[in-house]
Write a protein that holds these residues in place. Structure first.
Motif, PDB file in Angstrom:
ATOM      1  N   LEU A 295       0.818  -1.216   0.000  1.00 12.21           N
ATOM      2  CA  LEU A 295       0.000   0.000   0.000  1.00 12.21           C
ATOM      3  C   LEU A 295       0.850   1.263   0.000  1.00 12.21           C
ATOM      4  N   ASN A 296       2.161   1.115  -0.092  1.00 16.12           N
ATOM      5  CA  ASN A 296       3.076   2.235   0.017  1.00 16.12           C
ATOM      6  C   ASN A 296       3.835   2.432  -1.290  1.00 16.12           C
ATOM      7  N   PRO A 297       3.543   3.501  -2.052  1.00 17.51           N
ATOM      8  CA  PRO A 297       4.243   3.714  -3.320  1.00 17.51           C
ATOM      9  C   PRO A 297       5.746   3.913  -3.149  1.00 17.51           C
ATOM     10  N   ASP A 298       6.185   4.379  -1.985  1.00 24.46           N
ATOM     11  CA  ASP A 298       7.621   4.567  -1.760  1.00 24.46           C
ATOM     12  C   ASP A 298       8.394   3.270  -1.909  1.00 24.46           C
ATOM     13  N   GLU A 299       7.772   2.158  -1.556  1.00 23.52           N
ATOM     14  CA  GLU A 299       8.454   0.865  -1.680  1.00 23.52           C
ATOM     15  C   GLU A 299       8.821   0.588  -3.136  1.00 23.52           C
ATOM     16  N   GLY A 300       7.898   0.851  -4.055  1.00 24.09           N
ATOM     17  CA  GLY A 300       8.179   0.637  -5.474  1.00 24.09           C
ATOM     18  C   GLY A 300       9.192   1.620  -6.011  1.00 24.09           C
ATOM     19  N   ILE A 301       9.116   2.855  -5.536  1.00 20.24           N
ATOM     20  CA  ILE A 301      10.051   3.872  -6.002  1.00 20.24           C
ATOM     21  C   ILE A 301      11.466   3.545  -5.544  1.00 20.24           C
ATOM     22  N   TRP A 302      11.636   3.025  -4.324  1.00 18.76           N
ATOM     23  CA  TRP A 302      12.971   2.615  -3.880  1.00 18.76           C
ATOM     24  C   TRP A 302      13.397   1.306  -4.543  1.00 18.76           C
ATOM     25  N   ASN A 303      12.443   0.445  -4.846  1.00 18.89           N
ATOM     26  CA  ASN A 303      12.763  -0.838  -5.453  1.00 18.89           C
ATOM     27  C   ASN A 303      13.304  -0.665  -6.876  1.00 18.89           C
ATOM     28  N   TYR A 304      12.770   0.300  -7.623  1.00 19.63           N
ATOM     29  CA  TYR A 304      13.208   0.503  -9.002  1.00 19.63           C
ATOM     30  C   TYR A 304      14.709   0.822  -9.092  1.00 19.63           C
ATOM     31  N   PRO A 305      15.214   1.843  -8.397  1.00 18.90           N
ATOM     32  CA  PRO A 305      16.665   2.095  -8.495  1.00 18.90           C
ATOM     33  C   PRO A 305      17.491   0.923  -7.973  1.00 18.90           C
ATOM     34  N   LYS A 306      16.994   0.283  -6.936  1.00 19.06           N
ATOM     35  CA  LYS A 306      17.755  -0.827  -6.360  1.00 19.06           C
ATOM     36  C   LYS A 306      17.899  -1.977  -7.354  1.00 19.06           C
ATOM     37  N   ARG A 307      16.834  -2.296  -8.056  1.00 20.53           N
ATOM     38  CA  ARG A 307      16.857  -3.443  -8.972  1.00 20.53           C
ATOM     39  C   ARG A 307      17.290  -3.082 -10.389  1.00 20.53           C
TER      40      ARG A 307
ATOM     41  N   ARG B 280      18.195  10.264 -12.660  1.00 19.17           N
ATOM     42  CA  ARG B 280      17.624   9.569 -13.812  1.00 19.17           C
ATOM     43  C   ARG B 280      16.164   9.207 -13.552  1.00 19.17           C
ATOM     44  N   LEU B 281      15.867   8.735 -12.343  1.00 21.49           N
ATOM     45  CA  LEU B 281      14.502   8.351 -11.985  1.00 21.49           C
ATOM     46  C   LEU B 281      13.571   9.563 -11.970  1.00 21.49           C
ATOM     47  N   ARG B 282      14.097  10.692 -11.585  1.00 19.77           N
ATOM     48  CA  ARG B 282      13.299  11.910 -11.521  1.00 19.77           C
ATOM     49  C   ARG B 282      12.657  12.265 -12.859  1.00 19.77           C
ATOM     50  N   HIS B 283      13.301  11.893 -13.942  1.00 16.51           N
ATOM     51  CA  HIS B 283      12.800  12.207 -15.273  1.00 16.51           C
ATOM     52  C   HIS B 283      11.927  11.091 -15.855  1.00 16.51           C
ATOM     53  N   LYS B 284      11.754  10.009 -15.134  1.00 16.89           N
ATOM     54  CA  LYS B 284      10.929   8.890 -15.595  1.00 16.89           C
ATOM     55  C   LYS B 284       9.569   8.960 -14.894  1.00 16.89           C
ATOM     56  N   LYS B 285       8.777   9.915 -15.315  1.00 16.82           N
ATOM     57  CA  LYS B 285       7.481  10.174 -14.665  1.00 16.82           C
ATOM     58  C   LYS B 285       6.553   8.960 -14.720  1.00 16.82           C
ATOM     59  N   GLU B 286       6.607   8.203 -15.809  1.00 11.55           N
ATOM     60  CA  GLU B 286       5.710   7.051 -15.940  1.00 11.55           C
ATOM     61  C   GLU B 286       6.045   5.961 -14.918  1.00 11.55           C
ATOM     62  N   ILE B 287       7.318   5.790 -14.592  1.00 13.66           N
ATOM     63  CA  ILE B 287       7.718   4.814 -13.563  1.00 13.66           C
ATOM     64  C   ILE B 287       7.158   5.246 -12.210  1.00 13.66           C
ATOM     65  N   ILE B 288       7.285   6.526 -11.903  1.00  8.65           N
ATOM     66  CA  ILE B 288       6.793   7.044 -10.616  1.00  8.65           C
ATOM     67  C   ILE B 288       5.275   6.885 -10.528  1.00  8.65           C
ATOM     68  N   LYS B 289       4.563   7.228 -11.617  1.00  6.27           N
ATOM     69  CA  LYS B 289       3.106   7.076 -11.619  1.00  6.27           C
ATOM     70  C   LYS B 289       2.701   5.617 -11.489  1.00  6.27           C
ATOM     71  N   SER B 290       3.446   4.712 -12.111  1.00  4.56           N
ATOM     72  CA  SER B 290       3.090   3.299 -12.040  1.00  4.56           C
ATOM     73  C   SER B 290       3.222   2.749 -10.629  1.00  4.56           C
ATOM     74  N   CYS B 291       4.155   3.285  -9.842  1.00  3.55           N
ATOM     75  CA  CYS B 291       4.285   2.844  -8.447  1.00  3.55           C
ATOM     76  C   CYS B 291       3.048   3.230  -7.648  1.00  3.55           C
ATOM     77  N   SER B 292       2.500   4.400  -7.926  1.00  9.31           N
ATOM     78  CA  SER B 292       1.278   4.831  -7.248  1.00  9.31           C
ATOM     79  C   SER B 292       0.067   4.051  -7.753  1.00  9.31           C
ATOM     80  N   ARG B 293       0.021   3.815  -9.064  1.00  6.61           N
ATOM     81  CA  ARG B 293      -1.098   3.058  -9.626  1.00  6.61           C
ATOM     82  C   ARG B 293      -1.134   1.627  -9.088  1.00  6.61           C
ATOM     83  N   GLN B 294       0.025   1.042  -8.903  1.00  7.83           N
ATOM     84  CA  GLN B 294       0.094  -0.337  -8.394  1.00  7.83           C
ATOM     85  C   GLN B 294      -0.518  -0.418  -7.004  1.00  7.83           C
ATOM     86  N   CYS B 295      -0.408   0.663  -6.236  1.00 11.17           N
ATOM     87  CA  CYS B 295      -1.002   0.681  -4.888  1.00 11.17           C
ATOM     88  C   CYS B 295      -2.465   1.105  -4.926  1.00 11.17           C
ATOM     89  N   GLY B 296      -2.965   1.482  -6.085  1.00  6.88           N
ATOM     90  CA  GLY B 296      -4.365   1.875  -6.210  1.00  6.88           C
ATOM     91  C   GLY B 296      -4.628   3.326  -5.914  1.00  6.88           C
TER      92      GLY B 296
END
Length: 90
Positions: A35-47, A71-87
């Protein structure tokens, strides 16, 4: 000054029915990574961004983290997808 975090206050907030402005409060578990979009946002750079990075010292790691963040800051679709995944976003 009264403490807001008393059990009585919390139960009154979560049991109130008609929230103003269509807001709905919901009690969440203490740890809910799905339920936490931060988890996905931290997971992306890590992986993805730092998956094969090997740093010799903390200064190199710090520099690699800053570059990955930029680099992640400019990938708006990745950031939005982390929020969408949490609903949170449609």
């Amino acid at each position: 000054m009264a403490r807001l975090s008393t059990a009585r206050t919390r139960s009154r907030i979560f049991s109130s029915e008609g929230q103003p402005n269509g807001r709905h409060l919901e009690q969440l578990p203490g740890y809910a990574p799905d339920l936490n979009p931060d988890e996905g946002i931290w997971n992306y750079p890590k992986r993805v961004e730092l998956g094969n990075v090997c740093c010799a010292n903390l200064e190199q790691l710090h520099h690699a983290l800053i570059q990955a963040k930029e680099r992640l800051r400019h990938k708006k679709e990745i950031i939005k997808s982390c929020s969408r995944q949490c609903g949170y976003l449609a």
